[in-house]
Design a protein around this motif. Structure first.
Motif, PDB file in Angstrom:
ATOM      1  N   LYS A  14       0.850  -1.187   0.000  1.00 20.45           N
ATOM      2  CA  LYS A  14       0.000   0.000   0.000  1.00 20.45           C
ATOM      3  C   LYS A  14       0.887   1.238   0.000  1.00 20.45           C
ATOM      4  CE  LYS A  14      -3.744  -2.538   0.715  1.00 20.45           C
ATOM      5  NZ  LYS A  14      -4.817  -2.693  -0.283  1.00 20.45           N
ATOM      6  N   VAL A  15       0.596   2.186  -0.877  1.00 18.39           N
ATOM      7  CA  VAL A  15       1.432   3.379  -1.014  1.00 18.39           C
ATOM      8  C   VAL A  15       0.562   4.606  -1.294  1.00 18.39           C
ATOM      9  CG1 VAL A  15       3.375   2.070  -1.919  1.00 18.39           C
ATOM     10  CG2 VAL A  15       1.694   3.009  -3.509  1.00 18.39           C
ATOM     11  N   LYS A  16       1.236   5.746  -1.345  1.00 15.35           N
ATOM     12  CA  LYS A  16       0.622   6.959  -1.879  1.00 15.35           C
ATOM     13  C   LYS A  16       1.328   7.270  -3.189  1.00 15.35           C
ATOM     14  CE  LYS A  16      -1.125   9.412   2.202  1.00 15.35           C
ATOM     15  NZ  LYS A  16      -2.516   9.481   1.713  1.00 15.35           N
ATOM     16  N   VAL A  17       0.550   7.600  -4.209  1.00 12.62           N
ATOM     17  CA  VAL A  17       1.138   7.912  -5.516  1.00 12.62           C
ATOM     18  C   VAL A  17       0.828   9.367  -5.859  1.00 12.62           C
ATOM     19  CG1 VAL A  17      -0.917   7.043  -6.733  1.00 12.62           C
ATOM     20  CG2 VAL A  17       1.248   7.282  -7.964  1.00 12.62           C
ATOM     21  N   LYS A  18       1.809  10.055  -6.400  1.00 16.73           N
ATOM     22  CA  LYS A  18       1.636  11.459  -6.752  1.00 16.73           C
ATOM     23  C   LYS A  18       1.005  11.575  -8.127  1.00 16.73           C
ATOM     24  CE  LYS A  18       4.027  15.902  -6.726  1.00 16.73           C
ATOM     25  NZ  LYS A  18       5.322  16.597  -6.541  1.00 16.73           N
ATOM     26  N   LEU A  19      -0.181  12.197  -8.179  1.00 12.39           N
ATOM     27  CA  LEU A  19      -0.881  12.459  -9.438  1.00 12.39           C
ATOM     28  C   LEU A  19      -1.087  13.963  -9.538  1.00 12.39           C
ATOM     29  CD1 LEU A  19      -3.576   9.629  -9.364  1.00 12.39           C
ATOM     30  CD2 LEU A  19      -1.385   9.627 -10.573  1.00 12.39           C
ATOM     31  N   GLY A  20      -0.288  14.603 -10.383  1.00  8.10           N
ATOM     32  CA  GLY A  20      -0.342  16.058 -10.440  1.00  8.10           C
ATOM     33  C   GLY A  20       0.217  16.608  -9.137  1.00  8.10           C
ATOM     34  N   GLN A  21      -0.618  17.380  -8.397  1.00  9.35           N
ATOM     35  CA  GLN A  21      -0.207  17.913  -7.111  1.00  9.35           C
ATOM     36  C   GLN A  21      -0.780  17.122  -5.947  1.00  9.35           C
ATOM     37  OE1 GLN A  21       2.032  20.442  -6.879  1.00  9.35           O
ATOM     38  NE2 GLN A  21       2.135  20.228  -9.107  1.00  9.35           N
TER      39      GLN A  21
END
Length: 218
Positions: free
Chosen positions: A176-183
């Motif tokens: 499980k992660v956080k992904v950067k999409l735009g800002q």
């Protein structure tokens, strides 16, 4: 000899999913949020298929899960479904909020596109100029611009929290992660790692291809 049954168009791949998994994929009515990890389930089912590839399925899932109907389904249904249409895990509140935001942004883009395509009426333009900046119509226009800018500080506050890059040894399938999409940083699950490319599944079910340096600790 090359097979003539190989699907090429993304819509044909969607039709394939509708026919192969009718209890899960719907064209219009009865759309339900998909089980988290549905891509892996489909990949196992089509292993060795000469008709459709995993890459095509991923593209079809991206289109399916980004549609307005699907995003609305995420906001209105309590549970997700698996390939057989059976109840899967519960739709979490953050998934609902993400779908609502994606829906609002998509609709706003569509409205802006339509507005830009609309032919300008020279008569109306002149009447705006003649009324001067003090006219109420100008005031309304200013108010709309300001209203559009209000959410920005909130977004900055939400994203101003300290986040740490995901260590290279943690770039693994199912993490499980956080992904950067735009800002924005969006919760996701890693579904595939292929050298420098990482495939993740967002909370809405959308499949996204990204780089390892765009991943952060959840």
């Amino acid at each position: 000899m090359e097979t003539t049954n190989k699907l090429k168009d993304i819509n044909e791949v969607l039709e394939f999913l509708y026919s192969e998994f009718p209890q899960c994929f719907k064209q219009k009515d009865g759309i339900k949020p998909l089980k988290v990890g549905i891509f892996k389930d489909i990949a196992e089912k089509i292993e060795g298929s000469e008709k459709v590839s995993k890459t095509q399925v991923r593209q079809a899932l991206r289109k399916y899960t980004s549609s307005w109907r699907y995003l609305e389904a995420v906001t209105k249904n309590e549970f997700r479904v698996d390939l057989e249409g059976a109840q899967a895990e519960k739709v979490e509140q953050e998934h609902v909020e993400h779908a609502q935001k994606a829906l609002e942004e998509s609709r706003a883009k569509m409205a802006k596109r339509k507005k830009q395509q609309r032919p300008r009426n020279d008569g109306d333009t002149k009447s705006y100029k003649s009324k001067g900046p003090g006219h109420p119509r100008h005031a309304n226009k200013k108010a709309k611009v300001n209203n559009n800018k209000k959410p920005a500080p909130q977004q900055q506050r939400r994203s101003s929290g300290k986040v740490e890059p995901l260590p290279a040894n943690e770039v693994k399938v199912n993490n499980k992660v956080k992904v950067k999409l735009g800002q924005a940083l969006v919760n996701a699950t890693i579904t595939e790692v292929n050298k420098d490319e990482v495939h993740v599944e967002l909370v809405t079910g959308m499949q996204v291809k990204t780089k390892a340096d765009s991943l952060f600790i959840l």
